[in-house]
Design a protein around this motif. Sequence first.
Motif, PDB file in Angstrom:
ATOM      1  N   ASP A  21     -23.321 -16.236 -31.405  1.00  0.00           N
ATOM      2  CA  ASP A  21     -23.334 -17.698 -31.315  1.00  0.00           C
ATOM      3  C   ASP A  21     -24.581 -18.224 -30.595  1.00  0.00           C
ATOM      4  N   ARG A  22     -25.729 -17.616 -30.912  1.00  0.00           N
ATOM      5  CA  ARG A  22     -27.033 -18.010 -30.373  1.00  0.00           C
ATOM      6  C   ARG A  22     -27.166 -17.780 -28.860  1.00  0.00           C
ATOM      7  N   ILE A  23     -26.352 -16.864 -28.340  1.00  0.00           N
ATOM      8  CA  ILE A  23     -26.441 -16.422 -26.950  1.00  0.00           C
ATOM      9  C   ILE A  23     -26.961 -14.985 -26.957  1.00  0.00           C
ATOM     10  N   ILE A  24     -27.890 -14.681 -26.078  1.00  0.00           N
ATOM     11  CA  ILE A  24     -28.473 -13.344 -25.994  1.00  0.00           C
ATOM     12  C   ILE A  24     -27.466 -12.415 -25.308  1.00  0.00           C
ATOM     13  N   MET A  25     -26.995 -11.413 -26.067  1.00  0.00           N
ATOM     14  CA  MET A  25     -26.031 -10.454 -25.532  1.00  0.00           C
ATOM     15  C   MET A  25     -26.735  -9.211 -24.981  1.00  0.00           C
ATOM     16  N   ASP A  26     -27.856  -8.851 -25.580  1.00  0.00           N
ATOM     17  CA  ASP A  26     -28.651  -7.718 -25.121  1.00  0.00           C
ATOM     18  C   ASP A  26     -30.051  -7.874 -25.691  1.00  0.00           C
ATOM     19  N   PHE A  35     -41.781 -12.310 -23.506  1.00  0.00           N
ATOM     20  CA  PHE A  35     -41.429 -13.614 -22.947  1.00  0.00           C
ATOM     21  C   PHE A  35     -41.621 -13.675 -21.432  1.00  0.00           C
ATOM     22  N   GLY A  36     -42.115 -12.576 -20.836  1.00  0.00           N
ATOM     23  CA  GLY A  36     -42.444 -12.578 -19.417  1.00  0.00           C
ATOM     24  C   GLY A  36     -41.247 -12.674 -18.501  1.00  0.00           C
ATOM     25  N   THR A  37     -40.166 -12.000 -18.843  1.00  0.00           N
ATOM     26  CA  THR A  37     -38.946 -12.101 -18.053  1.00  0.00           C
ATOM     27  C   THR A  37     -38.219 -10.762 -18.047  1.00  0.00           C
ATOM     28  N   SER A  38     -37.071 -10.715 -17.425  1.00  0.00           N
ATOM     29  CA  SER A  38     -36.306  -9.473 -17.347  1.00  0.00           C
ATOM     30  C   SER A  38     -35.041  -9.568 -18.199  1.00  0.00           C
ATOM     31  N   ARG A  39     -34.496  -8.412 -18.504  1.00  0.00           N
ATOM     32  CA  ARG A  39     -33.245  -8.348 -19.267  1.00  0.00           C
ATOM     33  C   ARG A  39     -32.152  -9.114 -18.542  1.00  0.00           C
ATOM     34  N   GLU A  40     -32.081  -8.954 -17.241  1.00  0.00           N
ATOM     35  CA  GLU A  40     -31.044  -9.615 -16.445  1.00  0.00           C
ATOM     36  C   GLU A  40     -31.138 -11.138 -16.538  1.00  0.00           C
ATOM     37  N   VAL A  43     -30.018 -11.941 -20.651  1.00  0.00           N
ATOM     38  CA  VAL A  43     -28.659 -11.684 -21.138  1.00  0.00           C
ATOM     39  C   VAL A  43     -27.716 -12.779 -20.642  1.00  0.00           C
ATOM     40  N   GLY A  44     -26.966 -13.336 -21.587  1.00  0.00           N
ATOM     41  CA  GLY A  44     -26.041 -14.420 -21.279  1.00  0.00           C
ATOM     42  C   GLY A  44     -26.637 -15.803 -21.465  1.00  0.00           C
ATOM     43  N   GLN A  45     -27.954 -15.869 -21.704  1.00  0.00           N
ATOM     44  CA  GLN A  45     -28.644 -17.146 -21.894  1.00  0.00           C
ATOM     45  C   GLN A  45     -28.657 -17.536 -23.371  1.00  0.00           C
TER      46      GLN A  45
END
Length: 184
Positions: A21-26, A35-40, A43-45
């Motif tokens: 549903d357009r939410i990042i699960m992994d 994207f210059g960021t971390s998995r943590e 995820v969930g965003q």
Amino acid sequence: MDIDYRLAFELAPVGMVLSRDRIIMDCNRQVCDMFGTSREELVGQSFQVLYPSADEFERIGARISPIMNRQGSYADDRIMKRVDGRFKGEVFWCHVTGRSLDPAEPLGAGIWTFEDLSSRRPVKAELTAREREVAAHLLEGLTSKEIGKALAISYRTVEIYRARLMRKYKASTTADLVHKLTAG
């Protein structure tokens, strides 16, 4: 030989995201680096954090949905936004491909790949959200009428945006504009 699918996902040469549903699960390392960021942090965003604006996130979602309903997959080149790091907020061209894991829910569970095109196609002009959409469709070779239909606007409005793009890129023809968009 046993294949470690988690390791293959993590080390894939393209960015990969599993979504619901357009939410990042992994996501894998390549997406985080891109994207210059971390998995943590991802995820969930909502995927919205990767778009230049909430409006573009909504419009692209509306465009993707019927295509995913028909084909189960979708691909395009679009401008995305770096989330954090030294290039925070920078926009860049990205090739995005997605596949629905359940044809009954096209934007439900899915797998998406992201390829950073910035080394081949830098973004040099400051563009509005609509100009970015028109530019992306021009790069696909669509006519003003086809772009208008895809974006649910009149072809005359597309012509106005194309004229703005031509001024910003100092292009004399549409072919010249496409060349300059491709080259940056």
